[in-house]
Design an enzyme around this catalytic site. Sequence first.
Site, PDB file in Angstrom:
ATOM      1  N   CYS A 304       0.124  55.461  -0.725  1.00 38.16           N
ATOM      2  CA  CYS A 304      -1.426  55.549  -0.247  1.00 38.16           C
ATOM      3  C   CYS A 304      -1.545  57.121  -0.049  1.00 38.16           C
ATOM      4  O   CYS A 304      -1.790  58.125  -0.594  1.00 38.16           O
ATOM      5  CB  CYS A 304      -1.759  54.590   0.926  1.00 38.16           C
ATOM      6  SG  CYS A 304      -3.379  54.260   1.024  1.00 38.16           S
ATOM      7  N   HIS A 388      -0.870  49.574  -1.769  1.00 41.84           N
ATOM      8  CA  HIS A 388       0.135  49.139  -0.788  1.00 41.84           C
ATOM      9  C   HIS A 388       0.883  47.785  -1.554  1.00 41.84           C
ATOM     10  O   HIS A 388       0.390  46.698  -1.917  1.00 41.84           O
ATOM     11  CB  HIS A 388      -0.796  48.459   0.281  1.00 41.84           C
ATOM     12  CG  HIS A 388      -1.306  49.342   1.174  1.00 41.84           C
ATOM     13  ND1 HIS A 388      -1.728  49.112   2.259  1.00 41.84           N
ATOM     14  CD2 HIS A 388      -1.838  50.734   0.883  1.00 41.84           C
ATOM     15  CE1 HIS A 388      -2.195  50.124   3.047  1.00 41.84           C
ATOM     16  NE2 HIS A 388      -2.259  51.198   2.187  1.00 41.84           N
ATOM     17  N   GLU A 390       3.468  46.347  -0.725  1.00 41.79           N
ATOM     18  CA  GLU A 390       4.031  45.274   0.128  1.00 41.79           C
ATOM     19  C   GLU A 390       2.944  44.229   0.214  1.00 41.79           C
ATOM     20  O   GLU A 390       3.182  43.001   0.451  1.00 41.79           O
ATOM     21  CB  GLU A 390       4.619  45.665   1.380  1.00 41.79           C
ATOM     22  CG  GLU A 390       3.207  45.779   2.440  1.00 41.79           C
ATOM     23  CD  GLU A 390       2.074  46.753   2.293  1.00 41.79           C
ATOM     24  OE1 GLU A 390       1.034  46.450   2.710  1.00 41.79           O
ATOM     25  OE2 GLU A 390       2.409  47.556   1.407  1.00 41.79           O
TER      26      GLU A 390
END
Length: 429
Positions: A304, A388, A390
């Site tokens: 990001c 992202h 995760e």
Amino acid sequence: MATKSLGFAVSVTHLFGSKSPPKLCVFTLRCSAGNGERPWKTSGARLMLEDGSIWKAKSFGASGTQVGEVVFNTSLTGYQEILTDPSYAGQFVLMTNPHIGNTGVNFDDEESRQCFLAGLVIRSLSISTSSWRCAETLGDYLAERNIMGIYDVDTRAITRRLRQKGSLIGVLSTDNSKTEEELLKMTHSWDIVGIDLISGVSCQSVHEWVDTTKQEWDFSSKGHGETFHVVAYDFGIKHNILRRLASYGCKITVVPSTWPASETLKMKPDGVLFSNGPGDPSAVPYAVETVKNILGKVPVFGICMGHQLLGQALGGKTFKMKFGHHGGNHPVRNLRTGQVEISAQNHNYAVDPATLPEGVEVTHRNLNDGSCAGLAFPAQRIMSLQYHPEASPGPHDSDYAFRDFVELMMQEKNKKSEPQISTVSSLDA
């Protein structure tokens, strides 16, 4: 059903000079009585946007007056993770899912040490909670953390406005003494562009991270039986990014956003992670300089904000998107494999791939708007994602990126351990 009141023009020439100010329009929402009554006390609130529109609502959480950039998030679940994502610093988050608060909040789903967003805008605040993990209500949670929230507002209409006009500066206020002209002036006196937001969300000291993903939530971590030391720059890093790295067998040292590159290299890490974070990457030239001084020396992974800083450090440019990407349902194509991943995203800036030097490869592309969603530069052992991996909250399609980073570090380690063949002949010896 949302109803629009009669629009009215207010003369504010003394505030804006000869420039014609936006027309002020008030929007209200009809609320049902009876079963729809809230069991707690509420107060009136207003959301003023810089285009002159005024949205009347009810408040929960903290009271007062707050300015921020209004963005919408399309996630259906995970509002607590969104509240504690440091990448939302300086922003009001409008949830497009109409029903928020029904699962309450708990102490396990925090993504950082506090809430960094400026405020929360929702359509319907649940009158009850129904989760065995619930520790308190959303309203109490926000009040304890001094975060403003409003509900009973037409979030669909505001979302359409943001899609048409782009992200807008807004003011949330429960202060009835402030006039609409004063609130409008506040929206024009503040801007999120060019502000260093990562220094306000970063940790202040170096520390080790050891927590892995809890067994009941883990799904695909397979280490190589070898531990790799990763230095993670905290530009607003989420806890689950650290947990996923730790679950893949990494020893992690977290450092502040201003940590010198020379100190990082003294630690002799196997790799460096440049994390997610809020705001404008062009407003943090010191972070870009840090990235430049590390590139080519160890394998790096940017996520990001880290992806955007890598783009700038490589000589590319970043730009502000119309309304950004915020949500857990963005389709991304992995250009290397051809597979499509559903990704979790939260950013208002993107890298312009046309400005990148030769050798830098665009590895992922957002299928909604074609923007760059991932980069690789094999010559300098660089990989990055705009989103992202995760996915907290969100789907786990992109979790393999952590494995790819580990494999990148393993390749570098194996390369260094290979015996060096001497170029000096025995006759010259």
